[in-house]
Design an enzyme around this catalytic site. Structure first.
Site, PDB file in Angstrom:
ATOM      1  N   ASN A   1       1.143  -1.423  -0.463  1.00  0.00           N
ATOM      2  CA  ASN A   1       0.111  -0.003   0.237  1.00  0.00           C
ATOM      3  C   ASN A   1       0.559   0.770   0.206  1.00  0.00           C
ATOM      4  O   ASN A   1       1.604   1.882   1.261  1.00  0.00           O
ATOM      5  CB  ASN A   1      -0.280  -0.058   1.093  1.00  0.00           C
TER       6      ASN A   1
ATOM      7  N   LYS B   1       0.325   4.128  -0.185  1.00  0.00           N
ATOM      8  CA  LYS B   1      -0.936   4.993   0.518  1.00  0.00           C
ATOM      9  C   LYS B   1      -0.512   6.776  -0.837  1.00  0.00           C
ATOM     10  O   LYS B   1      -0.618   6.811  -2.293  1.00  0.00           O
ATOM     11  CB  LYS B   1      -0.205   5.795   1.959  1.00  0.00           C
TER      12      LYS B   1
ATOM     13  N   HIS C   1      -9.513   1.173   4.525  1.00  0.00           N
ATOM     14  CA  HIS C   1      -8.152   1.719   5.446  1.00  0.00           C
ATOM     15  C   HIS C   1      -8.806   2.454   6.632  1.00  0.00           C
ATOM     16  O   HIS C   1      -9.231   3.602   6.551  1.00  0.00           O
ATOM     17  CB  HIS C   1      -7.236   2.501   4.507  1.00  0.00           C
TER      18      HIS C   1
ATOM     19  N   GLU D   1      -6.835   5.151   7.541  1.00  0.00           N
ATOM     20  CA  GLU D   1      -6.875   6.424   7.270  1.00  0.00           C
ATOM     21  C   GLU D   1      -7.870   7.083   6.586  1.00  0.00           C
ATOM     22  O   GLU D   1      -8.415   8.178   6.592  1.00  0.00           O
ATOM     23  CB  GLU D   1      -5.110   6.866   6.756  1.00  0.00           C
TER      24      GLU D   1
ATOM     25  N   GLU E   1      -5.553  -5.027  10.846  1.00  0.00           N
ATOM     26  CA  GLU E   1      -4.484  -3.703  10.411  1.00  0.00           C
ATOM     27  C   GLU E   1      -4.730  -2.956  12.571  1.00  0.00           C
ATOM     28  O   GLU E   1      -5.692  -1.837  12.483  1.00  0.00           O
ATOM     29  CB  GLU E   1      -4.483  -2.853   9.423  1.00  0.00           C
TER      30      GLU E   1
ATOM     31  N   GLY F   1       2.221   2.165  11.260  1.00  0.00           N
ATOM     32  CA  GLY F   1       2.809   3.700  10.174  1.00  0.00           C
ATOM     33  C   GLY F   1       3.650   4.365  11.342  1.00  0.00           C
ATOM     34  O   GLY F   1       4.973   4.943  11.806  1.00  0.00           O
TER      35      GLY F   1
ATOM     36  N   SER G   1       3.554  -2.306  10.320  1.00  0.00           N
ATOM     37  CA  SER G   1       4.577  -1.892  10.888  1.00  0.00           C
ATOM     38  C   SER G   1       5.523  -3.327  10.290  1.00  0.00           C
ATOM     39  O   SER G   1       6.440  -3.882  10.687  1.00  0.00           O
ATOM     40  CB  SER G   1       5.287  -2.022  11.709  1.00  0.00           C
TER      41      SER G   1
HETATM   42  P1  PGA Z   1       2.593   0.224   7.871  1.00  0.00           P
HETATM   43  O1  PGA Z   1       0.829   0.577   7.483  1.00  0.00           O
HETATM   44  O2  PGA Z   1       3.349  -0.897   6.665  1.00  0.00           O
HETATM   45  O3  PGA Z   1       3.271   1.546   7.404  1.00  0.00           O
HETATM   46  O4  PGA Z   1       2.286   0.392   8.830  1.00  0.00           O
HETATM   47  C1  PGA Z   1       1.031  -0.319   6.632  1.00  0.00           C
HETATM   48  C2  PGA Z   1      -1.376  -0.082   6.050  1.00  0.00           C
HETATM   49  O5  PGA Z   1      -1.458   1.441   6.252  1.00  0.00           O
HETATM   50  O6  PGA Z   1      -1.747  -0.795   5.480  1.00  0.00           O
END
Ligand code: PGA
Length: 255
Positions: free
Chosen positions: A9, A11, A98, A100, A170, A176, A216
């Site tokens: 992903n 983003k 997601h 976000e 998640e 992140g 992560s």
């Molecule tokens: P990350 O993001 O691996 O940077 O934690 C995962 C995601 O948001 O799908």
């Protein structure tokens, strides 16, 4: 055995050239280095990269996903992209819900349920994302939060439809942040999610549905997470922006 999915992903990162380079590098490494590819490798770039990357990855096992879509096929929805458009571009998977988008775009389970249905009616596969915040976990509400997100956003589907769907767990506190859920925490939640699918849709569907972990995931923790029975792959943000680390996660899938 369920085929794993390793999904990158991206983003809102990478300009066009950077995105094309990353996709080409990943395609090359997958072809050169992985003889027994035991996973679906899917890239979720920004919308504007999709058409170009589709051409770049042709002839390889790398597939295309989109980070979001609208719940209508067309119409007066300025700034939106429909699942029908994504289908025409050769996209296979679409992220829905997601964290976000739930947080910054105020997408609730009711809107997400419509998106899930729209994705499926265009013969695409939703990757429906769920997860609790740190506050919710600290208050011991993590199970009910994930259960509610499933009940309201996904469990309206028919058994034939849920089979075409992927779930991504998640935990928001792990996205992140560099903090990964422990293997025990992830395994416990994945097991809980699969049990909910079983209660609603029966054993066969529960055995077939893929549940990805995200938050992560990196080359050095991927093998441990991916070795859990109920973890069928990863949704990777930060570590998917660098070809070597992303492909090393693909290589961590058990064969
Ligand atoms: P990350 O993001 O691996 O940077 O934690 C995962 C995601 O948001 O799908």
């Amino acid at each position: 055995m369920r085929k794993h999915i390793i999904a990158g992903n991206w983003k809102m990162n990478l300009n066009l050239n950077e995105g094309y380079s990353l996709a080409s590098e990943i395609k090359g490494m997958v072809i050169d280095e992985i003889t027994n590819l035991n996973a679906e490798v899917v890239l979720f770039p920004p919308f504007i990269h999709l058409a170009g990357i589709k051409k770049l990855i042709e002839g390889s096992a790398v597939m295309l996903g989109a980070q979001n879509c609208h719940y209508k096929d067309s119409g007066a929805f300025t700034g939106e992209i429909s699942p029908k458009m994504l289908k025409e571009l050769g996209v296979k998977y679409v992220l829905v819900g997601h964290s976000e988008r739930r947080q910054y775009n105020f997408e609730n389970n009711q809107i997400l349920a419509m998106k899930v249905s729209a994705v499926l009616s265009n013969n695409l596969h939703p990757v429906y994302c769920i997860g609790e915040t740190l506050n919710e976990r600290e208050n011991k509400n993590e199970f009910i939060v994930n259960q509610t997100q499933l009940n309201e956003g996904l469990f309206h589907l028919l058994p034939s439809q849920i089979k075409e769907t992927v779930i991504a767990y998640e935990p928001v506190w792990a996205i992140g942040t560099g903090i990964t859920a422990s293997v025990a925490q992830a395994a416990e939640m994945h097991n809980f999610i699969r049990k909910l699918v079983e209660e609603k849709y029966g054993t066969q569907v529960a055995d077939e549905i893929r549940i990805l972990y995200g938050g992560s995931m990196k080359p050095d923790n991927a093998a441990q997470l991916l070795s859990c029975n109920d973890i069928d792959g990863g949704l990777i943000g930060g570590a998917s922006l660098e070809s070597r680390s992303f492909v090393n996660i693909v290589k961590a899938v058990k064969s």
